[in-house]
Write a protein that holds these residues in place. Structure first.
Motif: not given
Length: 260
Positions: A85-96
């Protein structure tokens, strides 16, 4: 027509979540180590144990494992946020954040992501520029891969838990015939397995197929980094601490990628 085959099939074994029993019970991990089969650790960074009694291994244990058996430390996630359910920005932040944690400790496995939580992350493509390969993010069928991966943005992973002996046989038969790459995973090995773990009996059968392949000379253990290096795609570290890697795309055009 021309056909090029790799001399050996490769097995990338991923432990999702880094469960303490898998690495510390003297059974599962030790049996892989005895066979010189490297393990790719895929932790959720903020979910690591702190006192040795958690279900998850400690950061200190990860450091020990990273220094032996040609093991690799990649990542499953930073936190246990619901990726489906995570947005693109959340996934980018978590990945970084996960990659920065790995980078601070010198773990090269950050160049790719070994797992998405529940293999579901609809906005996974938003993170493609951050890694050289992303795992499957919408489930899908399982298969033995070619190398380099034909679709590095959606690398299918083969779950080992819940497989019948016939299904395990099929995985290894395909690998022997194609000399491809098995990207497989499980969570734990135990006498009382849950739906995400392997039983001791299933684990023993899996190991017997590994032994057959190694003895016959067509199977090897590997990590993503090992396959990359063997292909001459070795990231270069810059003075700012970031890495760059150059490789040809499908058209033959050289691509320069910058990684954390």
């Amino acid at each position: 027509l021309a056909l090029e085959a790799r001399p050996k099939a490769s097995l990338i074994f991923i432990n999702d979540g880094c469960y303490r029993r898998f690495f510390n019970d003297g059974v599962a991990y030790d049996s892989l180590k005895a066979r010189n089969l490297p393990v790719t650790l895929a932790p959720d960074v903020t979910n690591l144990g702190t006192d040795g009694t958690s279900n998850i291994i400690t950061e200190a244990r990860i450091a020990e494992l990273a220094a032996e058996n040609r093991n690799s430390v990649s990542f499953h996630g930073y936190s246990t946020v619901s990726t489906s359910a995570a947005s693109s920005s959340v996934l980018v932040g978590e990945t970084v954040k996960a990659q920065q944690w790995l980078a601070a400790r010198g773990y090269a496995g950050r160049m790719w992501r070994a797992a998405w939580l529940q293999n579901l992350a609809s906005n996974s493509p938003a993170t493609d520029s951050l890694v050289l390969a992303n795992p499957m993010y919408t489930g899908g069928y399982e298969y033995v891969h070619m190398w380099p991966f034909s679709n590095p943005s959606h690398v299918q992973r083969t779950q080992l838990h819940g497989k019948t002996t016939a299904e395990i046989d099929a995985i290894f038969t395909s690998a022997e015939l194609t000399r491809g790459v098995i990207v497989c995973y499980t969570h734990d090995v135990r006498s009382d397995p849950s739906g995400i773990d392997m039983s001791l009996t299933d684990w023993a059968y899996f190991l017997s197929k590994v032994d057959e392949g190694i003895a016959a000379g067509w199977l090897e253990g590997a990590t993503f980094e090992m396959l990359m290096e063997r292909s001459g795609l070795i990231p270069q570290k810059g003075i700012d601490g970031t890495w760059t890697v150059s490789y040809p795309d499908r058209s033959g055009t050289m691509v320069l990628r910058k990684l954390i």
